[in-house]
Design a protein around this motif. Sequence first.
Motif, PDB file in Angstrom:
ATOM      1  N   TYR A  27      34.096  68.766  65.670  1.00  0.00           N
ATOM      2  CA  TYR A  27      33.679  70.054  66.231  1.00  0.00           C
ATOM      3  C   TYR A  27      32.424  69.871  67.087  1.00  0.00           C
ATOM      4  O   TYR A  27      32.335  70.390  68.207  1.00  0.00           O
ATOM      5  CB  TYR A  27      33.417  71.044  65.100  1.00  0.00           C
ATOM      6  N   VAL A  28      31.444  69.119  66.568  1.00  0.00           N
ATOM      7  CA  VAL A  28      30.206  68.912  67.318  1.00  0.00           C
ATOM      8  C   VAL A  28      30.450  67.999  68.517  1.00  0.00           C
ATOM      9  O   VAL A  28      29.922  68.245  69.612  1.00  0.00           O
ATOM     10  CB  VAL A  28      29.108  68.340  66.402  1.00  0.00           C
ATOM     11  N   ALA A  30      32.993  67.725  70.374  1.00  0.00           N
ATOM     12  CA  ALA A  30      33.637  68.463  71.457  1.00  0.00           C
ATOM     13  C   ALA A  30      32.648  69.325  72.232  1.00  0.00           C
ATOM     14  O   ALA A  30      32.938  69.743  73.364  1.00  0.00           O
ATOM     15  CB  ALA A  30      34.757  69.346  70.893  1.00  0.00           C
ATOM     16  N   ARG A  31      31.482  69.580  71.653  1.00  0.00           N
ATOM     17  CA  ARG A  31      30.470  70.417  72.289  1.00  0.00           C
ATOM     18  C   ARG A  31      29.263  69.611  72.778  1.00  0.00           C
ATOM     19  O   ARG A  31      28.245  70.183  73.145  1.00  0.00           O
ATOM     20  CB  ARG A  31      30.018  71.507  71.301  1.00  0.00           C
ATOM     21  N   SER A  32      29.398  68.300  72.772  1.00  0.00           N
ATOM     22  CA  SER A  32      28.293  67.415  73.136  1.00  0.00           C
ATOM     23  C   SER A  32      28.483  66.861  74.540  1.00  0.00           C
ATOM     24  O   SER A  32      29.601  66.724  75.025  1.00  0.00           O
ATOM     25  CB  SER A  32      28.194  66.255  72.132  1.00  0.00           C
ATOM     26  N   ARG A  33      27.350  66.512  75.152  1.00  0.00           N
ATOM     27  CA  ARG A  33      27.357  65.975  76.512  1.00  0.00           C
ATOM     28  C   ARG A  33      26.397  64.790  76.588  1.00  0.00           C
ATOM     29  O   ARG A  33      25.542  64.606  75.738  1.00  0.00           O
ATOM     30  CB  ARG A  33      26.911  67.047  77.514  1.00  0.00           C
ATOM     31  N   THR A 144      25.448  63.990  63.439  1.00  0.00           N
ATOM     32  CA  THR A 144      25.451  64.963  64.523  1.00  0.00           C
ATOM     33  C   THR A 144      24.010  65.383  64.773  1.00  0.00           C
ATOM     34  O   THR A 144      23.131  65.177  63.928  1.00  0.00           O
ATOM     35  CB  THR A 144      26.315  66.186  64.184  1.00  0.00           C
ATOM     36  N   CYS A 146      21.220  68.326  66.953  1.00  0.00           N
ATOM     37  CA  CYS A 146      21.020  69.563  67.701  1.00  0.00           C
ATOM     38  C   CYS A 146      19.581  69.631  68.166  1.00  0.00           C
ATOM     39  O   CYS A 146      18.694  68.966  67.607  1.00  0.00           O
ATOM     40  CB  CYS A 146      21.382  70.797  66.872  1.00  0.00           C
ATOM     41  N   SER A 155      22.150  75.864  71.022  1.00  0.00           N
ATOM     42  CA  SER A 155      23.420  75.719  71.727  1.00  0.00           C
ATOM     43  C   SER A 155      23.604  74.318  72.276  1.00  0.00           C
ATOM     44  O   SER A 155      24.632  74.019  72.891  1.00  0.00           O
ATOM     45  CB  SER A 155      23.514  76.729  72.876  1.00  0.00           C
TER      46      SER A 155
END
Length: 298
Positions: A27-28, A30-33, A144, A146, A155
Motif C-alpha cells: 500500500y505504501v 504504491a504511494r511512494s516516489r 516504510t 513518511c 501525504s
Amino acid sequence: METHLRGATGRAGRVALGPPQLRALRYVAARSRGGPLGAEARVTVNFHPDRLVGEEQVLERLAREGTYSSQFVTGVGNGGLTAHPGGDRWRWEARMFGGAYDEAPPEERPVYGALDHRSRRAGAAPRFGSAHLRLTRETLARATFCYPDSVTEPSAFGVASRMALVELAEAESRDLLDDYVEAQVHGGVRLDRDVDALVLDPSFRNTAVEAAAARLPCPVEWHPGFVLTADELRRHPDYRGQEYVDLGVRIAREGGGGRLDPRVLGEAVRTGGHDPQAVKKVWHCLARFGCASTDVHP
C-alpha cells in the motif's frame, strides 16, 4: 513471502511477513516516489531505556524477551499514548497502511523509528529517548517511511526503493526535535537479528541499564551524552513553557546536583512524584539544549 537477511555482524535470519505486513508494504510502495536509498542508510529506534513496563525497566524487558515491541504491545511510549483500538495511533495506522492492521493482533503491528539520514550520534529522533537501536541495513527492505511525523497525517510516503522524503526533509527548516523522517519497521525487531548496536547515554554507566545492556545479543556503544544545567534551562522558557522549566530546575536540584541528564530524569519518573507527561516536556528541553551532543544541538 520471506525476506532473507544477513546482518552486518554476520548474524543470519529469516523474516516471514504475514498478510498484514505485505498489504501495508504494498500500500505504501504504491504511494511512494523517488529513487532508492543509499548504501549507508540506517533506521534508528530511539527510546528511554530506564522507563518502566510494569515493574521492569524497558531495557531489562528487552534483555529478557529479545525483541523490541510497539506501544500497542507495551502500553508505554515516548510520544502520545494512543495505541489502542479507536485511538489516534490506531486511526493513523489505518490511514497510512490502508487498513492492513485493523484486525491484526498488537504484536503484528510495526515498530516506529526514524531514518538516520544525518548520521547523528544520538540517533535520528532523540525527542523519543536518549538511547537508540541502530538497525541493520537489511531491515530497510521491510520498512516504510513518511514525512513529516505520522501524527500530522502526512501525504508523503516512501519505501527503500522509492524514497523522495530525504530531499523534502532537508529542504525544510524545522526544530531539531522535529527534524526526522519517520520509519515504520514491519515484521518485528529482534535484537539478535535486526540490530547492529544499542547506543546508550553515558549517564547510564554503572547502572542497572548498563547491566541489562550487557545481556543483549548485540554490541553496546555510547554516544557523547545529554547534559543540561539548571541555569541553561532557565534561558529557554519559551520552548516548552515556564512550568516545565520550573519542573526541570526542581528535578535538577533534587536529584542531579543542579543539572539534568537522562538518568536523573528517569529517576524522577520512577519515583512517581512527577507527571510522566510533564517530565517528557523537560526531556524535550534536555534533548534540544543539552550541551554534550553537538552534532544534534547548535
